[in-house]
Design an enzyme around this catalytic site. Structure first.
Site, PDB file in Angstrom:
ATOM      1  N   ASP A   3     -18.304   2.290 -22.621  1.00 38.43           N
ATOM      2  CA  ASP A   3     -17.615   3.456 -23.134  1.00 38.43           C
ATOM      3  C   ASP A   3     -16.746   4.025 -22.012  1.00 38.43           C
ATOM      4  OD1 ASP A   3     -17.085   5.715 -24.860  1.00 38.43           O
ATOM      5  OD2 ASP A   3     -18.544   6.840 -23.681  1.00 38.43           O
ATOM      6  N   ALA A   5     -15.324   8.141 -21.596  1.00 38.40           N
ATOM      7  CA  ALA A   5     -15.750   9.489 -21.183  1.00 38.40           C
ATOM      8  C   ALA A   5     -17.274   9.601 -21.175  1.00 38.40           C
ATOM      9  CB  ALA A   5     -15.158  10.548 -22.110  1.00 38.40           C
ATOM     10  N   LYS A  44     -11.644  10.329 -33.157  1.00 36.34           N
ATOM     11  CA  LYS A  44     -11.460  11.779 -33.149  1.00 36.34           C
ATOM     12  C   LYS A  44     -11.138  12.360 -34.522  1.00 36.34           C
ATOM     13  CE  LYS A  44     -12.756  12.054 -29.078  1.00 36.34           C
ATOM     14  NZ  LYS A  44     -14.183  12.378 -28.916  1.00 36.34           N
ATOM     15  N   HIS A  47     -14.447  12.655 -36.008  1.00 38.51           N
ATOM     16  CA  HIS A  47     -15.184  13.705 -35.292  1.00 38.51           C
ATOM     17  C   HIS A  47     -14.763  15.081 -35.819  1.00 38.51           C
ATOM     18  CE1 HIS A  47     -16.698  15.183 -31.081  1.00 38.51           C
ATOM     19  NE2 HIS A  47     -17.335  15.740 -32.086  1.00 38.51           N
TER      20      HIS A  47
END
Length: 265
Positions: A3, A5, A44, A47
């Site tokens: 991954d 972040a 995102k 999300h």
């Protein structure tokens, strides 16, 4: 398969939280750290949709706008999110301590390094550029907008395998700091390692972490590890460097004559 972040860059996965909080604040919504982190790791757009479905956010949205959030709101917020995220990413995408020597050692042993993310390619571009400047370049990187789907679907990992020319998935390891990372790895049939200290589960930058009393550090590490193991992680480690012994143990397991491609933990 790494991954970004909270795993290789941005200790505590701070950038996505700040960007989401700024985004929702622009619409009169107060987004807590916990709500911002609840579904971290997803594409995102997904999300943002998940955040709008949280009771506390849904109630605020209804109060501010007078209506329930819908698909048009998701699309509008996602469009606004891109520029915000790009600006904040530049400020919070420094490499996590230990990543460069760890990756160098792994590559020297012949390991291939792929990567997946919840960022689109446009969002990941400045992260890749800064990481390269600081000495980290994965062999491949795949974003959800390039495979028509993000986590927990396995398509980014499958594309990495294709680009790296590695198979079967039982010879691959997914390392990440969120539940969606673990779900992604499991759905791809890979070993999974969850990271505690550097990632989303604890959510503290290095300075904030360093200032915690030792007993608080241990409590938070224990809680983060339990959550990742409950999500199905095969192993946990504090940071990427802590995965080295785990990878060597997996290599020994794969080398056993009795190993038949079925992962029995």
């Amino acid at each position: 398969m790494l991954d970004w972040a909270g795993t290789t860059v941005d200790h505590g996965s701070v950038a996505p939280v700040l960007a989401l909080q700024t985004l929702f604040a622009q619409h009169g919504i107060v987004l807590s750290d916990d709500d911002a982190r609840h579904d971290m790791g997803l594409l995102k757009r997904d999300h943002i949709r998940a955040i709008l479905g949280l009771p506390s956010v849904r109630t605020q949205w209804l109060s501010v706008t007078g209506r329930e959030p819908g698909d048009e709101d998701v699309s509008s917020l996602f469009t606004e999110f891109g520029p915000l995220q790009m600006k904040i990413i530049v400020q919070h995408s420094q490499l996590i301590d230990g990543v460069v020597p760890t990756i160098q050692a792994w590559k020297a042993r012949g390991l291939r390094i792929g990567s997946t993310t919840g960022y689109t390619r446009e969002m990941l571009a400045p992260v890749l550029a800064r990481a390269a400047q600081e000495g980290y370049q994965p062999d491949t990187s795949v974003c959800p907008d390039e495979v028509n789907g993000g986590r927990p679907a396995p398509w980014m990992l499958a594309r990495n395998m294709q680009l790296l020319e590695v198979y079967p998935p039982s010879t691959c390891v997914k390392i990440g700091d969120t539940v969606s990372d673990i779900d992604e790895g499991k759905n791809a049939g890979m070993w999974t390692i969850g990271l505690t200290r550097t990632g989303n589960m604890i959510g503290l930058d290095l300075a904030s972490w360093s200032n915690l009393p030792e007993d608080q550090k241990q409590l938070r590490l224990k809680s983060a590890g339990e959550r990742l193991l409950d999500a199905g992680a095969d192993f946990i480690a504090e940071d990427l460097a802590g995965c080295d012994a785990i990878l060597q143990a997996i290599e020994h397991r794969l080398a056993e004559p009795s190993f038949n491609g079925i992962m029995i933990r």
